[in-house]
Write a protein that holds these residues in place. Sequence first.
Motif, PDB file in Angstrom:
ATOM      1  N   PRO A  51      10.636   9.522  -5.677  1.00 53.67           N
ATOM      2  CA  PRO A  51      10.750   8.069  -5.808  1.00 53.67           C
ATOM      3  C   PRO A  51       9.597   7.357  -5.140  1.00 53.67           C
ATOM      4  CG  PRO A  51      12.864   9.019  -5.203  1.00 53.67           C
ATOM      5  CD  PRO A  51      11.848  10.108  -5.077  1.00 53.67           C
ATOM      6  N   GLY A  52       9.116   7.935  -4.046  1.00 53.83           N
ATOM      7  CA  GLY A  52       7.992   7.327  -3.350  1.00 53.83           C
ATOM      8  C   GLY A  52       6.746   7.363  -4.192  1.00 53.83           C
ATOM      9  N   ARG A  53       6.510   8.500  -4.905  1.00 56.48           N
ATOM     10  CA  ARG A  53       5.306   8.612  -5.738  1.00 56.48           C
ATOM     11  C   ARG A  53       5.358   7.637  -6.908  1.00 56.48           C
ATOM     12  NH1 ARG A  53       5.507  14.279  -4.922  1.00 56.48           N
ATOM     13  NH2 ARG A  53       6.359  14.625  -6.979  1.00 56.48           N
ATOM     14  N   PHE A  75       3.323   2.569  -9.347  1.00 60.98           N
ATOM     15  CA  PHE A  75       3.413   1.228  -9.939  1.00 60.98           C
ATOM     16  C   PHE A  75       2.981   0.126  -8.965  1.00 60.98           C
ATOM     17  CE2 PHE A  75       6.154   3.469 -12.946  1.00 60.98           C
ATOM     18  CZ  PHE A  75       5.699   2.929 -14.130  1.00 60.98           C
ATOM     19  N   ALA A  76       3.108   0.403  -7.649  1.00 62.22           N
ATOM     20  CA  ALA A  76       2.884  -0.676  -6.681  1.00 62.22           C
ATOM     21  C   ALA A  76       1.485  -0.696  -6.088  1.00 62.22           C
ATOM     22  CB  ALA A  76       3.917  -0.561  -5.543  1.00 62.22           C
ATOM     23  N   THR A  77       0.806   0.464  -6.089  1.00 58.91           N
ATOM     24  CA  THR A  77      -0.515   0.509  -5.435  1.00 58.91           C
ATOM     25  C   THR A  77      -1.601   0.014  -6.373  1.00 58.91           C
ATOM     26  OG1 THR A  77       0.254   2.451  -4.241  1.00 58.91           O
ATOM     27  CG2 THR A  77      -2.128   2.011  -4.195  1.00 58.91           C
ATOM     28  N   PRO A  78      -2.425  -0.964  -5.915  1.00 61.07           N
ATOM     29  CA  PRO A  78      -3.514  -1.467  -6.784  1.00 61.07           C
ATOM     30  C   PRO A  78      -4.494  -0.349  -7.082  1.00 61.07           C
ATOM     31  CG  PRO A  78      -3.163  -2.900  -4.906  1.00 61.07           C
ATOM     32  CD  PRO A  78      -2.358  -1.685  -4.646  1.00 61.07           C
ATOM     33  N   SER A  79      -5.022  -0.368  -8.308  1.00 61.18           N
ATOM     34  CA  SER A  79      -5.965   0.661  -8.704  1.00 61.18           C
ATOM     35  C   SER A  79      -7.319   0.395  -8.064  1.00 61.18           C
ATOM     36  CB  SER A  79      -6.137   0.665 -10.223  1.00 61.18           C
ATOM     37  OG  SER A  79      -7.198   1.530 -10.583  1.00 61.18           O
TER      38      SER A  79
END
Lengths: 308, 204
Positions: free
Chosen positions: B7-9, B14-18
């Motif tokens: 779930p963390g990955r 989805f949450a970490t900016p590219s």
Amino acid sequence: MNKTIAARGIALIAVGLAAMATPAVAEEITLFQPGQSAWEWLLVPSKHDGAKRIREGKTCMSCHAGEQAAIGNSMVSGNALEPSPIAGMAGTVPMTLSASYDDTNLYLSACWQQPDSTTPWGDEADEQHLTFMLGSSELSLAPIAGCWASCHNDLPGMPNDAGQQLTKYLPGSRTKLTATGGGTNIKPADELQAQLAEGKYLEYWQLLLNDDQVTGASDGYFLDHRAANADSAVSGNGQAGAGACSLQLVRPLAATGTGRHALQEGVEYTLAVALHANHASGRHHYTSFPMRFRLGAGGDAELTAQRK
Amino acid sequence: MGKKGQPGRIRRFFATPSARWGTGALLATGVLVGALGWAGFTTFVDASSDPRMCHSCHEMREFIFPEYEESVHWTSRSGVRPMCADCHVPHGFFAKLGTKIRATAIEIPAHLMGNIDTPEKFEAKREELAKRVWARMEKDDSAVCRHCHDVSAMDTKVQAMSAVSEHEAGFAEGKTCIDCHKGIAHKLPESMLKQEEEDVDFDF
């Protein structure tokens, strides 16, 4: 002054005479081919959208006024209700109809042009039959369905014709009717006699025509079958045909014998017309919807007989 | 640990900016993929609603469609000719999607099993199938009928008198199109006609 009064008097008399000489009001009606639309067909909702309206007492004209040409033309061009249309047959016949009466007789005048055809449309000996049907208020089905109350699926040429050679009959003459008609389930003679006495029958008046001349007249009634009177009360005179039309059916107002209504001023009846043209027989006739018919002014009848 | 880490990955994905792709490129890619997906779906829906698709089954081609060709919907004075999908596939997106899913799950297997692959088998099931369609129409107030027919647009002056009076009476009674207009595209089931004739009181 005296001259003025005299002139006014003469004018009033002239108007009065003119009013007395006013011809009966002519109604333009459209006769149409009905195909196999029997009484039983009328009552099945999936076949006749108005089945429910019939049960509510609505008349044919209350839904179908003005649709006669569409219905007739449909019948001669492949409607499911006419499995064997006659080639070249017209779907409708326009007719001018008027009525008048005096102290003794009812006079019905009808003018129409027999549709053209190079071949006969049936095997009737006479070229044309003009038939009027009359019902009184005693027969509740008369104003609702007129002739259709006497047309059934088991009559010759109809969908359930079993070769019984039945003639027109009314539903009330049968102990039981089904989708195929009432067959020979005829009520006992005493019950039929009671219905006759109560006026629960349809009366018919018929003229036979050849070359547009009246060659015969007959009358009778429909109850358990088509009963022709031995002595016709009706007669015909004049000539049919649109060009020089003078055809008239004469029927005494008084009723004599069995199956005849006494015609009374101010009373509303049901009248319908059928025409077998060009030697046509059976269902291949032109019919009118039943009309409200009245002797004398007043009311809102669709055909009013004017007093002479 | 692995199960806890997943779930963390996903959240990080989805949450970490590219750091590698620009926001505009990502947005444009998303829009493009979405558009292609939408176009692909509608193409599939349209293709599966095409009369040729219906005709590709012999039962439709040989004994169902021919009776439709005898109906007033096939030939009329207005010249408007609705095809299978116009009446059998709802026009709203989700209803249409539901119909396609149902067709895939029920009707294609039924076809493959030959449930109505002869006229006799079809006649045996005609009433059941017809009632299923009528029920849908009753439920959605004959939406597929109303997609073409608008009561407010009807010119009663040129309508048959019987049509005008029956429409007035029918709507006043709360009826919907299919309540009165059964059997105008396909034949009514013989079993229903027989039952109806048995139920009618001809002696009234």
